[in-house]
Design a protein around this motif. Structure first.
Motif, PDB file in Angstrom:
ATOM      1  N   GLU A   2      47.701  26.220  38.378  1.00  0.00           N
ATOM      2  CA  GLU A   2      47.087  26.284  39.704  1.00  0.00           C
ATOM      3  C   GLU A   2      47.185  27.722  40.209  1.00  0.00           C
ATOM      4  N   THR A   3      46.162  28.181  40.925  1.00  0.00           N
ATOM      5  CA  THR A   3      46.145  29.544  41.444  1.00  0.00           C
ATOM      6  C   THR A   3      46.409  29.554  42.945  1.00  0.00           C
ATOM      7  N   ASP A   4      46.729  30.723  43.468  1.00  0.00           N
ATOM      8  CA  ASP A   4      46.946  30.843  44.918  1.00  0.00           C
ATOM      9  C   ASP A   4      45.639  30.804  45.700  1.00  0.00           C
ATOM     10  N   TRP A   5      44.481  30.906  45.015  1.00  0.00           N
ATOM     11  CA  TRP A   5      43.185  30.836  45.696  1.00  0.00           C
ATOM     12  C   TRP A   5      42.566  29.440  45.589  1.00  0.00           C
ATOM     13  N   GLY A   6      43.346  28.471  45.097  1.00  0.00           N
ATOM     14  CA  GLY A   6      42.891  27.087  45.083  1.00  0.00           C
ATOM     15  C   GLY A   6      42.236  26.619  43.802  1.00  0.00           C
ATOM     16  N   GLY A   7      42.177  27.463  42.811  1.00  0.00           N
ATOM     17  CA  GLY A   7      41.560  27.093  41.550  1.00  0.00           C
ATOM     18  C   GLY A   7      42.592  26.818  40.474  1.00  0.00           C
ATOM     19  N   TYR A   8      42.167  26.951  39.234  1.00  0.00           N
ATOM     20  CA  TYR A   8      42.995  26.684  38.075  1.00  0.00           C
ATOM     21  C   TYR A   8      42.535  27.644  36.990  1.00  0.00           C
ATOM     22  N   SER A   9      43.438  28.430  36.426  1.00  0.00           N
ATOM     23  CA  SER A   9      43.010  29.395  35.416  1.00  0.00           C
ATOM     24  C   SER A   9      44.138  29.782  34.484  1.00  0.00           C
ATOM     25  N   GLY A  10      43.743  30.387  33.359  1.00  0.00           N
ATOM     26  CA  GLY A  10      44.662  30.944  32.390  1.00  0.00           C
ATOM     27  C   GLY A  10      43.966  32.070  31.655  1.00  0.00           C
ATOM     28  N   TYR A  11      44.706  32.800  30.836  1.00  0.00           N
ATOM     29  CA  TYR A  11      44.160  33.950  30.122  1.00  0.00           C
ATOM     30  C   TYR A  11      44.461  33.870  28.637  1.00  0.00           C
ATOM     31  N   PHE A  12      43.487  34.307  27.823  1.00  0.00           N
ATOM     32  CA  PHE A  12      43.751  34.539  26.405  1.00  0.00           C
ATOM     33  C   PHE A  12      43.297  35.944  26.052  1.00  0.00           C
TER      34      PHE A  12
ATOM     35  N   ASP B  56      41.634  38.217  22.850  1.00  0.00           N
ATOM     36  CA  ASP B  56      40.921  38.118  21.577  1.00  0.00           C
ATOM     37  C   ASP B  56      41.640  38.968  20.519  1.00  0.00           C
ATOM     38  N   PRO B  57      41.119  39.063  19.292  1.00  0.00           N
ATOM     39  CA  PRO B  57      41.815  39.831  18.256  1.00  0.00           C
ATOM     40  C   PRO B  57      42.032  41.311  18.586  1.00  0.00           C
ATOM     41  N   ASP B  58      41.246  41.876  19.494  1.00  0.00           N
ATOM     42  CA  ASP B  58      41.431  43.274  19.901  1.00  0.00           C
ATOM     43  C   ASP B  58      42.160  43.393  21.227  1.00  0.00           C
ATOM     44  N   ASP B  59      42.726  42.306  21.707  1.00  0.00           N
ATOM     45  CA  ASP B  59      43.491  42.241  22.949  1.00  0.00           C
ATOM     46  C   ASP B  59      42.642  42.364  24.211  1.00  0.00           C
ATOM     47  N   PHE B  60      41.332  42.093  24.121  1.00  0.00           N
ATOM     48  CA  PHE B  60      40.522  42.010  25.334  1.00  0.00           C
ATOM     49  C   PHE B  60      40.902  40.725  26.047  1.00  0.00           C
ATOM     50  N   LEU B  61      41.156  40.829  27.334  1.00  0.00           N
ATOM     51  CA  LEU B  61      41.575  39.676  28.124  1.00  0.00           C
ATOM     52  C   LEU B  61      40.393  38.867  28.610  1.00  0.00           C
ATOM     53  N   TRP B  62      40.494  37.558  28.446  1.00  0.00           N
ATOM     54  CA  TRP B  62      39.518  36.608  28.951  1.00  0.00           C
ATOM     55  C   TRP B  62      40.227  35.671  29.903  1.00  0.00           C
ATOM     56  N   GLU B  63      39.733  35.574  31.130  1.00  0.00           N
ATOM     57  CA  GLU B  63      40.231  34.569  32.058  1.00  0.00           C
ATOM     58  C   GLU B  63      39.320  33.347  31.930  1.00  0.00           C
ATOM     59  N   VAL B  64      39.927  32.188  31.798  1.00  0.00           N
ATOM     60  CA  VAL B  64      39.177  30.936  31.816  1.00  0.00           C
ATOM     61  C   VAL B  64      39.548  30.266  33.129  1.00  0.00           C
ATOM     62  N   ALA B  65      38.540  30.021  33.985  1.00  0.00           N
ATOM     63  CA  ALA B  65      38.833  29.579  35.342  1.00  0.00           C
ATOM     64  C   ALA B  65      37.919  28.467  35.822  1.00  0.00           C
ATOM     65  N   TRP B  66      38.488  27.624  36.667  1.00  0.00           N
ATOM     66  CA  TRP B  66      37.740  26.636  37.437  1.00  0.00           C
ATOM     67  C   TRP B  66      37.929  27.012  38.898  1.00  0.00           C
ATOM     68  N   ASN B  67      36.810  27.186  39.597  1.00  0.00           N
ATOM     69  CA  ASN B  67      36.842  27.574  41.003  1.00  0.00           C
ATOM     70  C   ASN B  67      36.179  26.455  41.817  1.00  0.00           C
ATOM     71  N   PRO B  68      36.969  25.706  42.625  1.00  0.00           N
ATOM     72  CA  PRO B  68      36.384  24.594  43.355  1.00  0.00           C
ATOM     73  C   PRO B  68      35.470  25.015  44.507  1.00  0.00           C
ATOM     74  N   ASP B  69      35.523  26.280  44.896  1.00  0.00           N
ATOM     75  CA  ASP B  69      34.767  26.746  46.061  1.00  0.00           C
ATOM     76  C   ASP B  69      33.514  27.549  45.716  1.00  0.00           C
ATOM     77  N   MET B  70      33.302  27.830  44.426  1.00  0.00           N
ATOM     78  CA  MET B  70      32.214  28.717  44.039  1.00  0.00           C
ATOM     79  C   MET B  70      31.719  28.323  42.665  1.00  0.00           C
ATOM     80  N   ASP B  71      30.471  27.905  42.529  1.00  0.00           N
ATOM     81  CA  ASP B  71      29.943  27.523  41.225  1.00  0.00           C
ATOM     82  C   ASP B  71      29.495  28.773  40.481  1.00  0.00           C
ATOM     83  N   LEU B  72      30.287  29.177  39.493  1.00  0.00           N
ATOM     84  CA  LEU B  72      29.968  30.353  38.694  1.00  0.00           C
ATOM     85  C   LEU B  72      29.585  29.975  37.263  1.00  0.00           C
ATOM     86  N   THR B  73      29.247  28.712  37.064  1.00  0.00           N
ATOM     87  CA  THR B  73      28.980  28.232  35.720  1.00  0.00           C
ATOM     88  C   THR B  73      27.511  28.365  35.313  1.00  0.00           C
ATOM     89  N   GLY B  74      26.619  28.700  36.240  1.00  0.00           N
ATOM     90  CA  GLY B  74      25.184  28.743  35.926  1.00  0.00           C
ATOM     91  C   GLY B  74      24.723  30.011  35.501  1.00  0.00           C
TER      92      GLY B  74
END
Length: 133
Positions: free
Chosen positions: A103-113, A115-133
């Motif tokens: 759970e995040t302090d902004w009300g969502g849910y996220s984590g980070y991975f 990649d093989p070159d250490d580029f960071l990817w945040e995977v997030a669900w945001n209940p207040d903003m649809d960013l999936t489209g």
């Protein structure tokens, strides 16, 4: 300037391994290319993989930089469960989980991975903003 981002290019150390990670591990659709660069078409911007030294040369900068790059790439999903699924898929593909989903302090849910070159990817669900489209 029009407010859009059309492509993110990652400078990678092993183009073949990174292509395999994104294509086979994460399931991104690869676009036919000449072999010196790999393109993936996504729902938003395109993702390109290009050898790190060649990308640095193209931009006229030193390729020796390492450590935290001061940025992350976000992949937003439709549910908390989707966050967990994507992180698990990334881990199965060889990614390193840098921050397990929570759970995040902004009300969502996220984590980070990373990649093989250490580029960071945040995977997030945001209940207040649809960013999936």
């Amino acid at each position: 300037m029009d407010p859009r981002i059309s492509m993110l290019t990652l400078g990678v150390t092993d183009l073949e391994a990174s292509t395999q990670f994104y294509r086979d591990g994460l399931g991104l659709p690869e676009y036919e290319s000449d072999g010196d660069v790999t393109f993936f078409k996504t729902a938003g911007a395109w993702l390109a993989l290009y050898p790190r030294t060649a990308l640095a040369e193209d931009a006229s900068v030193c390729a020796d930089g390492d450590g935290f790059r001061g940025m992350s790439i976000a992949h937003n999903v439709e549910s908390k469960r989707d966050v967990d699924t994507v992180l698990e898929d990334a881990s199965d593909a060889g990614a390193t989980i840098r921050k397990p989903a929570r759970e995040t302090d902004w009300g969502g849910y996220s984590g980070y991975f990373a990649d093989p070159d250490d580029f960071l990817w945040e995977v997030a669900w945001n209940p207040d903003m649809d960013l999936t489209g």
